[in-house]
Enzyme design. Structure first.
Site, mmCIF file in Angstrom:
data_model
loop_
_atom_site.group_PDB
_atom_site.id
_atom_site.type_symbol
_atom_site.label_atom_id
_atom_site.label_comp_id
_atom_site.label_asym_id
_atom_site.label_seq_id
_atom_site.Cartn_x
_atom_site.Cartn_y
_atom_site.Cartn_z
ATOM 1 N N GLU A 170 -4.737 32.522 22.060
ATOM 2 C CA GLU A 170 -4.914 33.525 23.123
ATOM 3 C C GLU A 170 -3.600 34.204 23.467
ATOM 4 O O GLU A 170 -3.193 34.264 24.623
ATOM 5 C CB GLU A 170 -5.530 32.870 24.367
ATOM 6 C CG GLU A 170 -6.949 32.381 24.133
ATOM 7 C CD GLU A 170 -7.679 31.977 25.413
ATOM 8 O OE1 GLU A 170 -6.999 31.636 26.391
ATOM 9 O OE2 GLU A 170 -8.918 32.021 25.425
ATOM 10 N N GLU A 197 -13.868 29.634 20.256
ATOM 11 C CA GLU A 197 -14.122 29.093 21.596
ATOM 12 C C GLU A 197 -15.238 29.894 22.231
ATOM 13 O O GLU A 197 -15.249 31.118 22.158
ATOM 14 C CB GLU A 197 -12.898 29.214 22.528
ATOM 15 C CG GLU A 197 -11.765 28.296 22.202
ATOM 16 C CD GLU A 197 -10.616 28.393 23.222
ATOM 17 O OE1 GLU A 197 -10.868 28.677 24.411
ATOM 18 O OE2 GLU A 197 -9.470 28.181 22.795
HETATM 19 P P1 P53 Z 1 -10.461 26.593 31.284
HETATM 20 C C1 P53 Z 1 -8.509 32.109 30.833
HETATM 21 C C2 P53 Z 1 -9.510 32.960 30.416
HETATM 22 C C3 P53 Z 1 -10.167 32.714 29.231
HETATM 23 C C4 P53 Z 1 -9.815 31.619 28.462
HETATM 24 O O1 P53 Z 1 -10.548 27.623 30.068
HETATM 25 C C5 P53 Z 1 -8.803 30.797 28.857
HETATM 26 C C6 P53 Z 1 -8.150 31.030 30.045
HETATM 27 C C7 P53 Z 1 -7.085 30.122 30.509
HETATM 28 O O2 P53 Z 1 -7.617 29.285 31.474
HETATM 29 O O3 P53 Z 1 -8.361 29.762 28.122
HETATM 30 C C8 P53 Z 1 -9.040 29.287 26.985
HETATM 31 O O4 P53 Z 1 -10.007 25.308 30.723
HETATM 32 C C9 P53 Z 1 -8.074 28.364 26.297
HETATM 33 C C10 P53 Z 1 -8.416 26.918 26.444
HETATM 34 C C11 P53 Z 1 -9.144 26.715 27.759
HETATM 35 C C12 P53 Z 1 -10.459 27.449 27.687
HETATM 36 O O5 P53 Z 1 -10.255 28.814 27.421
HETATM 37 O O6 P53 Z 1 -9.479 27.197 32.215
HETATM 38 O O7 P53 Z 1 -7.831 28.679 24.950
HETATM 39 O O8 P53 Z 1 -7.240 26.167 26.320
HETATM 40 O O9 P53 Z 1 -9.347 25.383 28.092
HETATM 41 C C13 P53 Z 1 -11.292 27.318 28.939
HETATM 42 O O10 P53 Z 1 -11.832 26.501 31.847
#
Ligand code: P53
Length: 477
Positions: A177, A375
């Site tokens: 990201e 993801e």
């Molecule tokens: P969490 C923000 C917006 C979209 C994805 O996020 C993001 C974030 C950062 O928080 O992160 C990605 O755990 C990232 C992972 C993360 C996952 O999305 O905040 O690549 O490390 O855990 C989900 O709910």
């Protein structure tokens, strides 16, 4: 045209080292940026402390202790039928401060064992080289990726990994990201992406562009090195995709959405095309930003374009042009509005399955490269019933609708898609909030926000559901 997903479609799950391994000091591991972050909550940002402060709670230090549980966890992934598993290599296990000249053998051995265990179960490891895990030493000594010195240090780390694991890992991604930091007002985004910490009065936006540039160059050099080491390696980038829609049909809103997309996704332009788009260099000139881009950098960017685009997709956004703001002044922070057509999660993330089809087509139209959804998922509070079962139908609903749209993008629109790895296939520490109770997993882990729990693993209803999805290659949802 085929009406189903390709036979070799890579179903699996995704995690990042710092969010599940724990073992923060095992095997000679150094301190990473994740190790100095405390826990926040739905409306509370995570703290970033000055080193590891005694008495503070750091959720990533133990996480779910995958470091000691990975065999048990991999056998559960196998039971679900995973074809692949995406994780990251913690830079601090390999080079504890980032500056050693020789890699740490015990860190290298850990990933050898982990990848061997996956391969033994016919699960292909997919690796992110930098997933919010910069050695903390490089923050205190150099100020993070703003300093060019980090390009060479990252290239050294990545080269070690590529050489060591080339026979075990085919799909690589450089910076997770990388575009989160477009949100430069947010301390979390710039710290986790690039180890940036700003003093009052500093130009955060300019600092972010310099760090991002250094990462893009580092990434390009690593892509080229990967291809030289082994032409079969697939070298990719990783982009956080949240499409920005215009809030209305007003041309100003449509243009606002386009401008917001440009500022969020130029990172992908550079990864894929090997040069900066003119809208950005023009913008830098208007702002008076002086980004240090050397002729050698330009050459490196040109020579290291990616083979595929990995991306995360959780939500979409909508933007409205405010009369009082010029297009240059408009940011995601000051101009986003709620999309009244969509529901949101408990953390305010707007649920938009069709946005995934839109995103897949947008990437395809713009870049004409294979895509990999690395993801996607639904962070939610789960309730454990007295008999131990967990009925996470909301998670199943979210994933089902997204998979439906993903299939349409492939079967009707012809998008070239490598695979789908839902985020946090086993419960882990949230990156954004540091919570354990914001859960994504098919596998529940008995641990909560207060650091209580036995760390025991159990299956949620979504476990059996996803197993069927994989077994039928996405036919039975
Ligand atoms: P969490 C923000 C917006 C979209 C994805 O996020 C993001 C974030 C950062 O928080 O992160 C990605 O755990 C990232 C992972 C993360 C996952 O999305 O905040 O690549 O490390 O855990 C989900 O709910």
């Amino acid at each position: 045209m085929t009406q189903s997903l390709p036979k070799d479609f890579l179903w699996g799950g995704a995690v990042a080292a710092h969010q599940l391994e724990g073992g923060w000091q095992e095997g000679g591991k150094g301190i990473s940026v994740a190790d100095v972050m405390t826990a926040g909550g739905p409306n509370k940002a995570r703290g970033i402390t000055d080193g590891v402060v005694p008495g503070e709670y750091y959720p990533n230090h133990e996480a779910i202790d995958f470091y000691h549980h990975y065999k048990e966890d991999i056998s559960l992934f196998k039971e679900m039928g995973f074809k692949c598993f995406r994780t990251s290599i913690a830079w601090t296990r390999i080079y504890p401060t980032g500056e050693e000249t020789e890699p740490n053998e015990s860190g290298l051995k850990f990933y050898d064992d982990l990848f061997d265990e996956l391969i033994k179960h016919d699960i292909e490891p997919i690796v992110t080289l930098s997933h919010f895990e910069l050695p903390y030493h490089l923050v205190t000594k150099y100020g993070g990726f703003r300093n060019r010195k980090l390009i060479d240090l990252f290239v050294k780390f990545a080269t070690t990994c590529l050489q060591r694991y080339q026979g075990k890992v085919t799909y690589w991604m450089t910076f997770n990201e990388i575009n989160n930091q477009a949100n430069y007002d947010n301390d979390f985004s710039v710290f986790t992406n690039s180890g940036l910490h700003f003093e009052p009065g500093e130009n955060r936006e300019e600092g972010m562009y310099q760090a991002a540039h250094n990462e893009l160059v580092a990434s390009a050099r690593v892509v080229k090195i990967g291809h030289n080491i082994n032409p079969d390696l697939k070298m990719g980038c990783m982009i956080a995709m949240g499409p920005v829609y215009p809030a209305t049909m007003a041309p100003d809103d449509v243009l606002a959405a386009q401008k917001a997309m440009e500022k969020n996704y130029f990172f992908a332009d550079v990864h894929v095309n090997g040069f900066y788009p003119s809208f950005l260099t023009k913008y830098w000139a208007r702002q008076g930003f002086e980004i240090d881009v050397t002729a050698q950098d330009e050459q490196d960017l040109h020579n290291g374009t990616v083979d595929y685009i990995g991306f995360s997709y959780y939500m979409s956004h909508a933007i409205q042009k405010n009369e009082g703001r010029s297009f240059d002044e408009l940011t995601m922070q000051n101009s986003l509005v709620r999309n009244t057509y969509l529901e949101a999660s408990d953390w305010g993330w707007q649920i938009d399955p069709k946005g995934l089809r839109y995103a897949l087509n947008w990437f395809t139209d713009k870049y004409h490269l294979p895509l990999f959804i690395v993801e996607n998922g639904f962070g939610a509070y789960d309730k454990v019933e007295p008999d131990g079962s967990i009925h996470d139908d909301y998670r199943i609903d979210y994933l089902r609708e997204h998979i439906r749209q993903m299939k349409l993008a492939v079967t009707e629109d012809g998008v070239d898609l490598i695979g789908y790895t839902p985020w946090g296939c086993i419960d882990l520490v949230s990156a954004g909030t540091g919570e354990m109770d914001k859960r994504y997993g098919f596998i529940y882990v008995d641990k909560n926000n207060k650091n209580e729990g036995s760390l025991a693993r159990s299956k949620k209803d979504s476990f059996e559901w996803f197993k069927t999805v994989i077994a039928t290659n996405g036919e039975q949802l």
